[in-house]
Design a protein around this motif. Structure first.
Motif, PDB file in Angstrom:
ATOM      1  N   SER A  43       0.841  -1.335   0.215  1.00  0.00           N
ATOM      2  CA  SER A  43       0.174   0.112   0.020  1.00  0.00           C
ATOM      3  C   SER A  43       0.820   1.380   0.012  1.00  0.00           C
ATOM      4  O   SER A  43       2.014   1.199   0.208  1.00  0.00           O
ATOM      5  CB  SER A  43      -1.018   0.014   1.103  1.00  0.00           C
ATOM      6  OG  SER A  43      -0.334   0.257   2.468  1.00  0.00           O
ATOM      7  N   LEU A  44       0.140   2.518  -0.376  1.00  0.00           N
ATOM      8  CA  LEU A  44       0.942   3.687  -0.529  1.00  0.00           C
ATOM      9  C   LEU A  44       1.799   4.015   0.867  1.00  0.00           C
ATOM     10  O   LEU A  44       2.780   4.295   1.045  1.00  0.00           O
ATOM     11  CB  LEU A  44       0.017   4.874  -0.717  1.00  0.00           C
ATOM     12  CG  LEU A  44      -0.366   4.775  -2.236  1.00  0.00           C
ATOM     13  CD1 LEU A  44      -1.410   5.694  -2.446  1.00  0.00           C
ATOM     14  CD2 LEU A  44       0.914   4.878  -3.393  1.00  0.00           C
ATOM     15  N   GLU A  45       1.251   3.709   2.180  1.00  0.00           N
ATOM     16  CA  GLU A  45       1.711   4.014   3.297  1.00  0.00           C
ATOM     17  C   GLU A  45       2.275   2.669   4.153  1.00  0.00           C
ATOM     18  O   GLU A  45       2.859   2.827   5.243  1.00  0.00           O
ATOM     19  CB  GLU A  45       0.582   4.512   4.391  1.00  0.00           C
ATOM     20  CG  GLU A  45      -0.125   5.674   3.989  1.00  0.00           C
ATOM     21  CD  GLU A  45       0.838   6.881   3.698  1.00  0.00           C
ATOM     22  OE1 GLU A  45       1.755   7.121   4.526  1.00  0.00           O
ATOM     23  OE2 GLU A  45       0.872   7.822   2.888  1.00  0.00           O
ATOM     24  N   GLY A  46       2.319   1.712   3.134  1.00  0.00           N
ATOM     25  CA  GLY A  46       2.845   0.552   3.673  1.00  0.00           C
ATOM     26  C   GLY A  46       4.091   0.213   3.818  1.00  0.00           C
ATOM     27  O   GLY A  46       5.274   0.879   3.154  1.00  0.00           O
ATOM     28  N   GLU A  47       4.838  -0.720   4.132  1.00  0.00           N
ATOM     29  CA  GLU A  47       6.158  -1.099   4.450  1.00  0.00           C
ATOM     30  C   GLU A  47       6.503  -2.677   4.536  1.00  0.00           C
ATOM     31  O   GLU A  47       5.727  -3.376   4.745  1.00  0.00           O
ATOM     32  CB  GLU A  47       6.713  -0.541   5.867  1.00  0.00           C
ATOM     33  CG  GLU A  47       8.171  -0.537   5.745  1.00  0.00           C
ATOM     34  CD  GLU A  47       8.815   0.451   7.124  1.00  0.00           C
ATOM     35  OE1 GLU A  47       8.873   1.744   6.793  1.00  0.00           O
ATOM     36  OE2 GLU A  47       9.215   0.027   8.098  1.00  0.00           O
ATOM     37  N   MET A  48       7.510  -2.936   3.895  1.00  0.00           N
ATOM     38  CA  MET A  48       7.923  -4.387   3.700  1.00  0.00           C
ATOM     39  C   MET A  48       9.262  -4.655   4.289  1.00  0.00           C
ATOM     40  O   MET A  48      10.156  -3.583   4.428  1.00  0.00           O
ATOM     41  CB  MET A  48       7.932  -4.686   2.183  1.00  0.00           C
ATOM     42  CG  MET A  48       8.636  -6.068   1.818  1.00  0.00           C
ATOM     43  SD  MET A  48       8.606  -6.179   0.130  1.00  0.00           S
ATOM     44  CE  MET A  48       8.903  -7.965   0.095  1.00  0.00           C
ATOM     45  N   ALA A  49       9.373  -5.671   5.193  1.00  0.00           N
ATOM     46  CA  ALA A  49      10.683  -6.056   5.840  1.00  0.00           C
ATOM     47  C   ALA A  49      11.180  -7.334   5.122  1.00  0.00           C
ATOM     48  O   ALA A  49      10.368  -8.103   5.029  1.00  0.00           O
ATOM     49  CB  ALA A  49      10.215  -6.376   7.328  1.00  0.00           C
ATOM     50  N   VAL A  50      12.393  -7.419   4.831  1.00  0.00           N
ATOM     51  CA  VAL A  50      12.745  -8.566   4.194  1.00  0.00           C
ATOM     52  C   VAL A  50      14.041  -8.950   5.013  1.00  0.00           C
ATOM     53  O   VAL A  50      15.060  -8.230   5.267  1.00  0.00           O
ATOM     54  CB  VAL A  50      13.430  -8.198   2.655  1.00  0.00           C
ATOM     55  CG1 VAL A  50      14.060  -9.282   2.127  1.00  0.00           C
ATOM     56  CG2 VAL A  50      12.506  -7.441   1.800  1.00  0.00           C
TER      57      VAL A  50
ATOM     58  N   LEU B  77      10.468   0.895  -5.664  1.00  0.00           N
ATOM     59  CA  LEU B  77      10.781   0.798  -4.180  1.00  0.00           C
ATOM     60  C   LEU B  77      11.892   1.738  -3.541  1.00  0.00           C
ATOM     61  O   LEU B  77      12.869   1.779  -4.421  1.00  0.00           O
ATOM     62  CB  LEU B  77      10.536  -0.592  -3.705  1.00  0.00           C
ATOM     63  CG  LEU B  77       9.442  -1.581  -3.987  1.00  0.00           C
ATOM     64  CD1 LEU B  77      10.209  -2.780  -3.620  1.00  0.00           C
ATOM     65  CD2 LEU B  77       8.235  -1.220  -3.319  1.00  0.00           C
ATOM     66  N   GLU B  78      11.734   1.917  -2.343  1.00  0.00           N
ATOM     67  CA  GLU B  78      13.099   2.543  -1.858  1.00  0.00           C
ATOM     68  C   GLU B  78      13.317   1.750  -0.530  1.00  0.00           C
ATOM     69  O   GLU B  78      12.480   1.564   0.360  1.00  0.00           O
ATOM     70  CB  GLU B  78      13.013   4.202  -1.794  1.00  0.00           C
ATOM     71  CG  GLU B  78      11.896   4.606  -0.721  1.00  0.00           C
ATOM     72  CD  GLU B  78      11.843   6.173  -0.720  1.00  0.00           C
ATOM     73  OE1 GLU B  78      12.961   6.773  -1.152  1.00  0.00           O
ATOM     74  OE2 GLU B  78      10.669   6.642  -0.492  1.00  0.00           O
ATOM     75  N   GLN B  79      14.524   1.663  -0.100  1.00  0.00           N
ATOM     76  CA  GLN B  79      14.939   1.242   1.208  1.00  0.00           C
ATOM     77  C   GLN B  79      15.064   2.309   1.981  1.00  0.00           C
ATOM     78  O   GLN B  79      15.686   3.329   1.902  1.00  0.00           O
ATOM     79  CB  GLN B  79      16.321   0.533   1.111  1.00  0.00           C
ATOM     80  CG  GLN B  79      16.774  -0.208   2.345  1.00  0.00           C
ATOM     81  CD  GLN B  79      17.925  -1.004   2.396  1.00  0.00           C
ATOM     82  OE1 GLN B  79      18.287  -1.481   1.391  1.00  0.00           O
ATOM     83  NE2 GLN B  79      18.474  -1.104   3.544  1.00  0.00           N
ATOM     84  N   VAL B  80      14.212   2.221   3.287  1.00  0.00           N
ATOM     85  CA  VAL B  80      14.333   3.169   4.241  1.00  0.00           C
ATOM     86  C   VAL B  80      15.099   2.917   5.298  1.00  0.00           C
ATOM     87  O   VAL B  80      15.458   3.980   6.236  1.00  0.00           O
ATOM     88  CB  VAL B  80      12.695   3.561   4.803  1.00  0.00           C
ATOM     89  CG1 VAL B  80      11.842   4.027   3.544  1.00  0.00           C
ATOM     90  CG2 VAL B  80      12.003   2.372   5.115  1.00  0.00           C
ATOM     91  N   ARG B  81      15.446   1.802   5.702  1.00  0.00           N
ATOM     92  CA  ARG B  81      16.389   1.557   6.861  1.00  0.00           C
ATOM     93  C   ARG B  81      16.722  -0.165   6.600  1.00  0.00           C
ATOM     94  O   ARG B  81      16.048  -0.869   6.050  1.00  0.00           O
ATOM     95  CB  ARG B  81      15.840   1.930   8.252  1.00  0.00           C
ATOM     96  CG  ARG B  81      14.590   0.923   8.740  1.00  0.00           C
ATOM     97  CD  ARG B  81      13.908   1.345   9.866  1.00  0.00           C
ATOM     98  NE  ARG B  81      12.436   0.937   9.715  1.00  0.00           N
ATOM     99  CZ  ARG B  81      11.378   1.582  10.074  1.00  0.00           C
ATOM    100  NH1 ARG B  81      11.713   2.847  10.398  1.00  0.00           N
ATOM    101  NH2 ARG B  81      10.174   1.500   9.977  1.00  0.00           N
TER     102      ARG B  81
ATOM    103  N   LYS C  51       8.050   4.311  -3.466  1.00  0.00           N
ATOM    104  CA  LYS C  51       8.336   5.624  -3.752  1.00  0.00           C
ATOM    105  C   LYS C  51       7.401   6.405  -3.917  1.00  0.00           C
ATOM    106  O   LYS C  51       6.570   6.341  -4.630  1.00  0.00           O
ATOM    107  CB  LYS C  51       9.643   5.655  -5.013  1.00  0.00           C
ATOM    108  CG  LYS C  51      10.820   5.271  -4.650  1.00  0.00           C
ATOM    109  CD  LYS C  51      11.637   5.578  -6.057  1.00  0.00           C
ATOM    110  CE  LYS C  51      12.999   4.997  -5.691  1.00  0.00           C
ATOM    111  NZ  LYS C  51      13.863   4.953  -7.035  1.00  0.00           N
ATOM    112  N   MET C  52       7.277   7.691  -3.564  1.00  0.00           N
ATOM    113  CA  MET C  52       6.268   8.723  -3.725  1.00  0.00           C
ATOM    114  C   MET C  52       6.527   9.339  -5.132  1.00  0.00           C
ATOM    115  O   MET C  52       7.677   9.747  -5.273  1.00  0.00           O
ATOM    116  CB  MET C  52       6.164   9.721  -2.490  1.00  0.00           C
ATOM    117  CG  MET C  52       5.820   9.194  -1.388  1.00  0.00           C
ATOM    118  SD  MET C  52       4.099   8.148  -1.413  1.00  0.00           S
ATOM    119  CE  MET C  52       4.265   7.113  -0.382  1.00  0.00           C
TER     120      MET C  52
END
Length: 182
Positions: free
Chosen positions: A139-146, A161-165, A180-181
């Motif tokens: 989702s637009l506000e979602g986050e994925m953890a790998v 996508l972008e890595q945020v941390r 990515k926005m």
């Protein structure tokens, strides 16, 4: 064999090394990072193993949890574990099969949180990230953890996508991605 999740609940696991449950400290750290983001969310658990991450999400109030694993015995254990923790108003679904073949069936209803923990030596990282981006499963506000081995250098981030941390826990690394926005 069993493991414990939020609320000191015990879950079934499979014997041997066929599934490698996410270590308790990694699980706890992830849910601390996503504190306040789980209740009411749609959660996708890829290469779900014992289903511990999805069970944890259910126990913390996720509205819907979907898990994919290719091993039939694992899917049976996941189903049992999720039935044990889910409240009547919560929805869950366990899909058996190859993760790349199952993902297209989920298109059109993006997830708020996605957890992806394949066998560390697998070649699934790049094609699954690409599928998540192309199918717009996050989702637009979602986050994925790998989750991966911290030495892993060959994970390519799709353009969408972008890595945020990233967080490290011994030899385990968890990388977080957002859309990515534009």
């Amino acid at each position: 064999m069993s493991l414990r999740i939020h609320g000191n609940r015990s879950l079934k696991t499979l014997p041997g090394e066929a599934t490698r449950p996410t270590p308790a400290r990694v699980r706890e750290a992830l849910f601390n990072i996503w504190l306040g983001e789980i209740e009411g969310c749609r959660w996708l658990d890829l290469c779900a193993g014992s289903g511990a991450m999805g069970a944890e999400a259910l126990s913390r109030g996720a509205f819907e949890v979907v898990g994919i694993d290719q091993w039939g015995k694992a899917c049976g254990v996941i189903q049992q574990n999720w039935q044990q923790v889910a409240k009547p108003e919560q929805q869950f679904q366990v899909l058996r099969g190859d993760v790349l073949k199952r993902l297209p069936s989920l298109a059109g209803k993006p997830f708020d949180r996605i957890y992806f923990d394949p066998p560390y030596a697998s070649d699934l990282y790049n094609p699954v990230l690409e599928a998540i981006a192309q199918l717009q499963l996050l989702s637009l506000e979602g986050e994925m953890a790998v989750e991966c081995d911290r030495q892993r250098q060959d994970i390519q981030i799709p353009e969408e996508l972008e890595q945020v941390r990233e967080k490290r826990y011994g030899n385990t690394e968890v990388r977080f991605y957002r859309r990515k926005m534009v």
